[in-house]
Design an enzyme around this catalytic site. Sequence first.
Site, PDB file in Angstrom:
ATOM      1  N   ARG A  51      -3.360 -42.860  34.492  1.00 17.24           N
ATOM      2  CA  ARG A  51      -4.866 -43.059  35.456  1.00 17.24           C
ATOM      3  C   ARG A  51      -4.379 -44.940  35.829  1.00 17.24           C
ATOM      4  NH1 ARG A  51     -10.587 -41.416  32.391  1.00 17.24           N
ATOM      5  NH2 ARG A  51     -10.206 -39.168  32.513  1.00 17.24           N
ATOM      6  N   ASP A 160     -25.150 -47.590  35.063  1.00 12.90           N
ATOM      7  CA  ASP A 160     -23.851 -47.041  34.551  1.00 12.90           C
ATOM      8  C   ASP A 160     -22.852 -48.016  35.012  1.00 12.90           C
ATOM      9  OD1 ASP A 160     -23.187 -44.098  33.977  1.00 12.90           O
ATOM     10  OD2 ASP A 160     -20.946 -45.491  34.275  1.00 12.90           O
TER      11      ASP A 160
HETATM   12  C1  LIG Z   1     -20.018 -38.305  30.039  1.00 14.01           C
HETATM   13  S1  LIG Z   1     -20.839 -39.262  31.229  1.00 14.01           S
HETATM   14  C2  LIG Z   1     -22.408 -38.804  30.933  1.00 14.01           C
HETATM   15  C3  LIG Z   1     -23.453 -38.640  31.905  1.00 14.01           C
HETATM   16  C4  LIG Z   1     -24.855 -38.094  31.292  1.00 14.01           C
HETATM   17  N1  LIG Z   1     -26.121 -39.186  30.815  1.00 14.01           N
HETATM   18  C5  LIG Z   1     -24.819 -36.814  30.900  1.00 14.01           C
HETATM   19  O1  LIG Z   1     -25.237 -36.409  29.712  1.00 14.01           O
HETATM   20  O2  LIG Z   1     -24.558 -35.686  31.856  1.00 14.01           O
HETATM   21  C6  LIG Z   1     -20.984 -40.832  30.530  1.00 14.01           C
HETATM   22  C7  LIG Z   1     -21.120 -42.098  31.002  1.00 14.01           C
HETATM   23  O3  LIG Z   1     -21.271 -43.498  30.689  1.00 14.01           O
HETATM   24  C8  LIG Z   1     -21.042 -44.704  31.473  1.00 14.01           C
HETATM   25  N2  LIG Z   1     -20.850 -45.657  30.523  1.00 14.01           N
HETATM   26  C9  LIG Z   1     -19.741 -45.696  29.718  1.00 14.01           C
HETATM   27  N3  LIG Z   1     -19.448 -47.065  28.487  1.00 14.01           N
HETATM   28  C10 LIG Z   1     -20.589 -47.466  29.565  1.00 14.01           C
HETATM   29  C11 LIG Z   1     -21.018 -48.829  28.959  1.00 14.01           C
HETATM   30  N4  LIG Z   1     -20.267 -49.775  28.054  1.00 14.01           N
HETATM   31  N5  LIG Z   1     -21.983 -49.299  29.579  1.00 14.01           N
HETATM   32  C12 LIG Z   1     -23.025 -48.275  30.803  1.00 14.01           C
HETATM   33  N6  LIG Z   1     -22.589 -47.039  30.881  1.00 14.01           N
HETATM   34  C13 LIG Z   1     -21.154 -46.630  30.294  1.00 14.01           C
HETATM   35  C14 LIG Z   1     -19.817 -43.869  32.237  1.00 14.01           C
HETATM   36  O4  LIG Z   1     -18.832 -44.686  33.036  1.00 14.01           O
HETATM   37  C15 LIG Z   1     -20.208 -42.508  32.318  1.00 14.01           C
HETATM   38  O5  LIG Z   1     -20.537 -42.484  33.531  1.00 14.01           O
END
Ligand SMILES: C[S@@+](CC[C@H](N)C(=O)[O-])C[C@H]1O[C@@H](n2cnc3c(N)ncnc32)[C@H](O)[C@@H]1O
Length: 292
Positions: A51, A160
């Site tokens: 990545r 996010d």
């Molecule tokens: C797998 S997605 C889930 C999206 C949605 N909530 C769902 O359930 O479909 C997880 C998201 O969490 C965000 N994320 C990860 N670590 C984070 C952090 N420390 N603070 C805010 N967002 C975070 C990632 O960028 C990603 O877009």
Amino acid sequence: MDSSNNNLSNIGFTQDFGEFTDRDFHALSKFIYNEFGIQLPDKKKFLLKSRLIKRLKILGIPKYSDYVNYVLESGQKGSEEVIEMIDVVSTNKTDFFRENAHFDFLIDKVVPDFMGRGIKSPKVWSAGCSSGEEVYTICMVLEEEVRLNRLRDYQVYGSDISVSILKKAVKAIYPFSRAEQIPDRYRKRYLLKSKGDGKQEVRIVKTLRDKTRFMWLNLMDNQYVLSKNFDIIFCRNTLIYFDRETQRKVVTNMLEHLKPGGYLFIGHSESLLNQNIPNLKQIKPTIYLKLK
Ligand SMILES: C[S@@+](CC[C@H](N)C(=O)[O-])C[C@H]1O[C@@H](n2cnc3c(N)ncnc32)[C@H](O)[C@@H]1O
């Protein structure tokens, strides 16, 4: 990067960015864990390496070790490259109407409960909202409740750590194939189809887009710049990237922003079992109520 390297990539040679050593991997994964809570176990080394190529190419940095030093020396989590790096590192998988039982619960239990308590315009936060599908799903469901006069209005905030994913969320344009998850009755009312240019895309209607706000927010921060009057928080499939201690810290911080009597939804594969978070009552395996 020197011009000879550029020429090589122009005529199709694969550029070699040197070795991504265990030392590089551990230094970077430790930084990502400390700043963003995201765990990258050893088996993710190859994934991280592949990545990061994109970033090395864009910056013209010839070696992984130089890139790692560049990121670590830029130090502050707000620095530009850290934001770019976290964009390629974070996992953003999401869907419309993902884990649909939560939206049935919203309609069947939460809205009637709010009606009984005089909450007419609930405020919802989707923490870790990815490209917005969760936010717009909530909007579709709540907009229907407005049409049925069960609610007066609503607002949905999405946050996010990935800037590029937040831009997608604001645009609210999705490939047609993704909209297949959306039940017909909502699809007809809340999606605009692209006209003629060959691209099969849909856009969320403005009425729903106007109910949303998107922002960059790191859940690892000690305090969130966000109001403390949310009625519902969705934090689904995001806690899963954190270890138990971090999950506890994040949930405790998020609860500061949830009103007593408000609901917290977590992902179906997540659990707060034995976390002993005060004032939080489990009412379904992945649904919690903040006590008064
Ligand atoms: C797998 S997605 C889930 C999206 C949605 N909530 C769902 O359930 O479909 C997880 C998201 O969490 C965000 N994320 C990860 N670590 C984070 C952090 N420390 N603070 C805010 N967002 C975070 C990632 O960028 C990603 O877009």
